[in-house]
Design a protein around this motif. Structure first.
Motif, PDB file in Angstrom:
ATOM      1  N   ALA A  83       0.838  -1.205   0.000  1.00  0.00           N
ATOM      2  CA  ALA A  83       0.000   0.000   0.000  1.00  0.00           C
ATOM      3  C   ALA A  83       0.872   1.254   0.000  1.00  0.00           C
ATOM      4  O   ALA A  83       0.561   2.243  -0.683  1.00  0.00           O
ATOM      5  N   CYS A  87       0.930   4.188  -2.867  1.00  0.00           N
ATOM      6  CA  CYS A  87       0.728   5.611  -2.576  1.00  0.00           C
ATOM      7  C   CYS A  87       1.914   6.457  -3.036  1.00  0.00           C
ATOM      8  O   CYS A  87       1.728   7.543  -3.603  1.00  0.00           O
ATOM      9  N   MET A 173      -5.127   3.795   1.980  1.00  0.00           N
ATOM     10  CA  MET A 173      -5.267   4.462   0.693  1.00  0.00           C
ATOM     11  C   MET A 173      -5.305   5.985   0.868  1.00  0.00           C
ATOM     12  O   MET A 173      -5.617   6.477   1.952  1.00  0.00           O
ATOM     13  N   PHE A 178     -10.941   4.388  -1.934  1.00  0.00           N
ATOM     14  CA  PHE A 178     -10.440   3.598  -3.056  1.00  0.00           C
ATOM     15  C   PHE A 178     -10.498   4.354  -4.382  1.00  0.00           C
ATOM     16  O   PHE A 178     -10.178   3.791  -5.429  1.00  0.00           O
ATOM     17  N   MET A 181      -7.159   4.472  -6.304  1.00  0.00           N
ATOM     18  CA  MET A 181      -6.824   3.165  -6.867  1.00  0.00           C
ATOM     19  C   MET A 181      -7.670   2.874  -8.100  1.00  0.00           C
ATOM     20  O   MET A 181      -7.165   2.367  -9.115  1.00  0.00           O
TER      21      MET A 181
END
Length: 218
Positions: A83, A87, A173, A178, A181
């Protein structure tokens, strides 16, 4: 037949815990390396693609990624590292993209700056500006791709067990949503689809992933 063989290979690879330790040790080493941007992207992409295949073609790797720590005493869980990678790469891509428009704007050129035989050849200075812009655009796409690879891995984990892991991944996130993403994965899908880089099965799984991530947005 090929899929069955791939599953056998994946099962063999993950039967030794040292494999995962070395795989993630390699990822960290690549990130910190002094490789050229192109070499760094190539090696990151190869390593992450291997991990994507492992998660897709085995039953329990996703649990390993959620439960185990990174090697060498790193306190991060593996999914937390992925993650973080997503990022950081997405942020780098966004910064590069925001500067890209200015890089493409070339200064006005006087008539004397063009070759007498052609009115389309820019000066050396403007040519250098153009090349720099191309390099930055390539770097921005490389960051986007690495973010997308990390996003695919996290998304496949959610496909395996959304109810258990969705909140853990969502908390890491951007803005704890989300949406970013989903944007990266859609951008990745469009580029790969236009370049005919996907197999039909690849198209299907990415469409499934994007649909699921979109359902988690908002």
């Amino acid at each position: 037949m090929c899929k069955a063989l791939l599953k056998i290979i994946c099962d063999r690879l993950i039967s030794d815990n040292r494999f995962f330790s070395n795989l993630f040790r390699l990822l960290v080493t690549i990130e910190k390396s002094t490789f050229s941007n192109e070499d760094k992207f190539d090696t990151l992409a190869l390593t992450l693609n291997l991990l994507i295949n492992l998660v897709q073609n085995t039953k329990y790797v996703y649990k390993y990624l959620m439960e185990e720590n990174m090697p060498d005493g790193n306190p991060l869980k593996i999914y937390e590292y992925l993650a973080k990678l997503f990022c950081e790469q997405e942020s780098s891509a966004a910064r590069a993209e925001s500067l890209e428009e200015n890089d493409w704007m070339m200064e006005d050129v006087d008539d004397d700056d063009f070759d007498e035989q052609s009115n389309t050849i820019p000066t050396n200075e403007n040519g250098a500006n153009f090349n720099r812009a191309l390099q930055k655009a390539a770097g921005h796409m490389e960051n986007t791709f690495v973010a997308a690879f990390a996003g695919v891995i996290l998304s496949v984990i959610l496909l395996r067990d959304r109810s258990t892991y969705v909140s853990q991944i969502q908390d890491l996130m951007p803005q704890k949503k989300f949406d970013t993403m989903a944007f990266i994965l859609k951008k990745f899908f469009v580029f790969m689809h236009m370049s005919h880089a996907f197999t039909p099965s690849g198209v299907k799984i990415l469409e499934e992933i994007i649909s699921m991530i979109l359902s988690l947005c908002g």
